[in-house]
Design a protein around this motif. Structure first.
Motif, mmCIF file in Angstrom:
data_model
loop_
_atom_site.group_PDB
_atom_site.id
_atom_site.type_symbol
_atom_site.label_atom_id
_atom_site.label_comp_id
_atom_site.label_asym_id
_atom_site.label_seq_id
_atom_site.Cartn_x
_atom_site.Cartn_y
_atom_site.Cartn_z
ATOM 1 N N PRO A 58 0.841 -1.208 0.000
ATOM 2 C CA PRO A 58 0.000 0.000 0.000
ATOM 3 C C PRO A 58 0.873 1.254 0.000
ATOM 4 O O PRO A 58 2.020 1.237 0.455
ATOM 5 N N VAL A 59 0.313 2.342 -0.488
ATOM 6 C CA VAL A 59 1.070 3.576 -0.532
ATOM 7 C C VAL A 59 1.265 4.105 0.891
ATOM 8 O O VAL A 59 0.318 4.135 1.688
ATOM 9 N N PRO A 60 2.482 4.466 1.252
ATOM 10 C CA PRO A 60 2.703 5.043 2.596
ATOM 11 C C PRO A 60 1.945 6.365 2.738
ATOM 12 O O PRO A 60 1.888 7.178 1.809
ATOM 13 N N ARG A 61 1.407 6.583 3.898
ATOM 14 C CA ARG A 61 0.638 7.804 4.126
ATOM 15 C C ARG A 61 1.343 8.671 5.172
ATOM 16 O O ARG A 61 1.797 8.163 6.196
ATOM 17 N N PHE A 62 1.444 9.938 4.862
ATOM 18 C CA PHE A 62 2.108 10.894 5.751
ATOM 19 C C PHE A 62 1.142 12.046 6.031
ATOM 20 O O PHE A 62 0.517 12.594 5.115
ATOM 21 N N THR A 63 1.040 12.374 7.314
ATOM 22 C CA THR A 63 0.185 13.516 7.673
ATOM 23 C C THR A 63 0.879 14.842 7.414
ATOM 24 O O THR A 63 0.231 15.856 7.139
ATOM 25 N N ASN A 64 2.231 14.790 7.491
ATOM 26 C CA ASN A 64 3.004 16.016 7.257
ATOM 27 C C ASN A 64 3.140 16.258 5.750
ATOM 28 O O ASN A 64 3.578 15.386 5.000
ATOM 29 N N ARG A 65 2.759 17.466 5.302
ATOM 30 C CA ARG A 65 2.784 17.782 3.876
ATOM 31 C C ARG A 65 4.189 17.691 3.292
ATOM 32 O O ARG A 65 4.391 17.198 2.181
ATOM 33 N N TRP A 66 5.194 18.157 4.039
ATOM 34 C CA TRP A 66 6.568 18.151 3.510
ATOM 35 C C TRP A 66 7.121 16.729 3.422
ATOM 36 O O TRP A 66 7.847 16.400 2.482
ATOM 37 N N LEU A 67 6.782 15.892 4.395
ATOM 38 C CA LEU A 67 7.190 14.482 4.299
ATOM 39 C C LEU A 67 6.546 13.809 3.079
ATOM 40 O O LEU A 67 7.174 13.010 2.375
ATOM 41 N N ARG A 68 5.264 14.124 2.849
ATOM 42 C CA ARG A 68 4.556 13.535 1.714
ATOM 43 C C ARG A 68 5.206 13.955 0.393
ATOM 44 O O ARG A 68 5.446 13.140 -0.491
ATOM 45 N N ARG A 69 5.509 15.257 0.283
ATOM 46 C CA ARG A 69 6.157 15.738 -0.951
ATOM 47 C C ARG A 69 7.569 15.172 -1.106
ATOM 48 O O ARG A 69 8.002 14.820 -2.206
ATOM 49 N N GLY A 70 8.278 15.102 0.027
ATOM 50 C CA GLY A 70 9.636 14.551 -0.039
ATOM 51 C C GLY A 70 9.637 13.100 -0.478
ATOM 52 O O GLY A 70 10.480 12.663 -1.289
ATOM 53 N N PHE A 71 8.683 12.320 0.049
ATOM 54 C CA PHE A 71 8.607 10.906 -0.320
ATOM 55 C C PHE A 71 8.309 10.755 -1.806
ATOM 56 O O PHE A 71 8.932 9.941 -2.503
ATOM 57 N N ARG A 72 7.371 11.551 -2.304
ATOM 58 C CA ARG A 72 7.028 11.441 -3.722
ATOM 59 C C ARG A 72 8.209 11.846 -4.613
ATOM 60 O O ARG A 72 8.448 11.241 -5.664
ATOM 61 N N THR A 73 8.942 12.856 -4.165
ATOM 62 C CA THR A 73 10.126 13.274 -4.928
ATOM 63 C C THR A 73 11.160 12.158 -4.972
ATOM 64 O O THR A 73 11.763 11.869 -6.026
ATOM 65 N N VAL A 74 11.382 11.503 -3.822
ATOM 66 C CA VAL A 74 12.345 10.401 -3.762
ATOM 67 C C VAL A 74 11.919 9.264 -4.686
ATOM 68 O O VAL A 74 12.739 8.666 -5.400
#
Length: 652
Positions: free
Chosen positions: A173-189
């Motif tokens: 499943p796709v990892p879920r992050f409540t923090n917006r910057w963590l979410r964007r960082g993960f997608r960038t990675v």
């Protein structure tokens, strides 16, 4: 489901497809090595095998990447952009297509390697110019096409079932992050990781061309077979296409008119002052060395290799006919001799035109039908006063051979269709009936030159050997118990016997005749799985007839098909006779014999493409191979002049 979630899940499916195709390629690579261990050279260790598998795994990252890239573009991206479009079925179709293709290619790889000692050569791109019906008949009768195809299809169906199961396994499943910057960082990675992996796969386990693995540098082991195992079938086909394209366009030579003029000048020792390429190839005969023969026969034996004539193979007794002729007082031989090409048409094209084989297939080139090449053998024989005949045991439509021969100076052409009903197979009539037809049709009333091309020593092996007098008892016990070897060796024996019988019959009937006997190519049958270059590729050249004696050629005579025409001309032409030749007369001594990918001297033989160099059976201790720079200059010149003359004409 959000677009990101769709992207995440689709990328996992792409990765599953990628790993499956990569593992399939690895399975086929290991199976290739396991099924053909006899082709591994003595002294090879498990380290060499592991090296081959390791580098093969790296190069297959590229091949598997093709399937994954197609899936990523046409399934993942489209599904993200248009969620309503279901693309999982398309992903499976891509995977199934790769599985069927790779399985069928692997089924073809095994017999192809046994026959050609390589995995898919540039020759395959001439296949559909060949007699396709005869090829299919040969595959069915000689190479078990139907059971092989059935097994390949069954294996592919099993592979498709496994892929379907693999694609149905659970995704993360796709990892879920409540923090917006963590979410964007993960997608960038994730996006950067995909880009990195694409580059890593593209360069075969490297991040740049300098460290990549590709077909140019795949020869990483000490063994030729293991080096071929490095290439999966996708990469082998890419290599074959690259070589075919390179030769067809002569890109490696970077040709210009000035450059070709300099090549021709250096090759012939003339000054580059003329704009006519043919002027550089002009020569004058030194004067006849034998009484003028009334009839000349150039016999080109299908797959007639030189190795059965060597002393170490005397116990086979499959070449006793030609050996008997070569031993006579009025016979002379070239010690080391290589064909112009690796196939019948590539060698025949060179024999007919007098130009080197550069993968252009002159039988299909417009220049061939606009005018006759001055180097053409029949053209020059006609100028010497001979009527020219071409005799072929196959069918006139094969490779446009009738049109080609007539366009390049032959006065008459006879093929299987002209000779009438006779035993044979899909390729044509048996050699015995070809030779009988020559004796029956041709009346010998005027001086004549004959080029005779046989076919029987070629699969499918259909001659009734017992009826023709072949006894398996002449062979060593090892081969008597093997039906495949009995057929191969028996057909060589048959081809040799009827050839020798024909030469003897013609010589009794026309004692003022000259015979030149060679093979179109070798590399079809060897009793060793890894023969040296000479044993694998060399063909004979035997001269026999009126005026010939043992010393008419130097004892160290060597050459290639390019040298046959000038040799015949220098033997018979009056002093001052003008002829055109890219090769040299063997009566003139040293030089270098040049084939499409081979060169030869008396002591050495080598590959042009790989710089491999080996001793010939005649090697004299202390002899040194040709200087590499001089060798390259000669090869480049021969190929450049030939390419330009066929493709561009005589103008510079």
């Amino acid at each position: 489901m959000t677009r990101w979630e769709r992207f995440w899940l689709n990328c996992q499916q792409d990765l599953k497809l990628y790993t499956f195709i990569w593992m399939l390629l690895m399975f086929f690579r290991i199976a290739f090595i396991a099924l053909l261990p006899q082709y591994i050279s003595p002294g090879i260790t498990w380290v060499d095998i592991a090296t081959s598998i390791y580098y093969g795994g790296r190069i297959s990252l590229k091949s598997a990447g093709i399937a994954a890239l197609l899936s990523f573009i046409f399934c993942t991206l489209i599904n993200v952009i248009r969620p309503s479009l279901r693309t999982e079925r398309l992903r499976r179709i891509i995977g199934y297509t790769f599985i069927f293709t790779l399985t069928l290619l692997f089924a073809a790889r095994l017999p192809y390697y046994k026959q050609f000692h390589t995995v898919f050569s540039p020759l395959i791109f001439n296949t559909f110019r060949d007699d396709v019906q005869a090829i299919i008949s040969t595959l069915v009768k000689e190479y078990d096409l139907i059971p092989r195809l059935a097994a390949a299809i069954a294996g592919a169906v099993g592979g498709c079932w496994l892929l379907a199961w693999w694609l149905n396994t659970r995704n993360l499943p796709v990892p879920r992050f409540t923090n917006r910057w963590l979410r964007r960082g993960f997608r960038t990675v994730v996006v950067l990781a995909i880009a990195w992996f694409m580059v890593f796969a593209r360069f075969g386990g490297s991040l740049g061309y300098a460290g990549s693995v590709h077909w140019h540098n795949a020869a990483v082991t000490r063994d030729e077979f293991l080096n071929e195992a490095v290439l999966d079938d996708v990469q082998a086909l890419y290599r074959a296409w690259s070589m075919h394209k390179m030769l067809a366009q002569a890109t490696a030579l970077n040709l210009t008119a000035t450059r070709v003029a300099n090549y021709a000048a250096n090759l012939t020792g003339k000054q580059p002052v003329t704009a006519n390429l043919d002027d550089y190839l002009r020569k004058e005969a030194d004067g006849a060395l034998i009484p003028r023969p009334r009839h000349i026969f150039l016999i080109v034996g299908e797959s007639y290799a030189a190795w059965p004539l060597l002393p170490e193979y005397d116990n086979l007794h499959i070449a006793d006919g030609l050996k008997n002729i070569a031993a006579r007082d009025n016979a002379a031989c070239a010690s080391a001799f290589v064909p112009a090409g690796h196939g019948t048409m590539s060698s025949l094209g060179s024999l007919i035109t007098g130009l080197a084989e550069v993968n252009l297939y002159p039988n299909y080139q417009p220049e061939t039908y606009r005018q006759q090449y001055p180097t053409a053998l029949a053209v020059q024989m006609k100028r010497l006063g001979y009527k020219t005949y071409f005799w072929y045991g196959g069918f006139p439509s094969w490779q446009r051979i009738r049109d080609f021969a007539l366009a390049q100076g032959f006065d008459a052409f006879y093929g299987a269709g002209d000779i009438g009903q006779a035993p044979g197979n899909a390729w044509g009539i048996e050699d015995k009936f070809l030779f009988e037809a020559i004796e029956r049709i041709w009346d010998g009333s005027e001086p004549s030159f004959h080029l005779i091309l046989t076919i029987s020593n070629h699969p499918p092996y259909t001659v009734d050997l017992a009826k023709e007098g072949f006894s398996p008892s002449i062979l060593p016990e090892t081969f008597r118990q093997d039906k495949a070897w009995l057929a191969k060796l028996g057909h060589f024996w048959y081809a040799d016997k009827v050839l020798a019988d024909f030469v003897d019959a013609m010589y009794r009937r026309y004692p003022d005749s000259l015979f030149a006997i060679t093979g179109d190519h070798a590399d079809r049958m060897n009793i060793e799985p890894n023969p040296p270059l000479f044993v694998r590729y060399a063909v004979p050249l035997v001269l026999y007839g009126q005026g010939i004696h043992k010393n008419i050629l130097p004892q160290t005579a060597y050459g290639s098909h390019l040298d046959i025409a000038p040799t015949l001309i220098e033997l018979i032409a009056p002093r001052g006779f003008v002829y055109y030749s890219l090769g040299r007369s063997l009566t003139h001594g040293a030089g270098i014999g040049i084939g499409s990918d081979l060169w030869v001297t008396y002591d050495y033989i080598g590959r042009i493409s790989t710089n491999a160099t080996e001793h010939t059976p005649y090697y004299r201790p202390g002899a040194v191979p040709p200087d590499k720079a001089e060798l390259k200059a000669t090869v480049d010149a021969v190929q450049a002049v030939s390419w330009w003359r066929v493709k561009m004409g005589s103008g510079l």
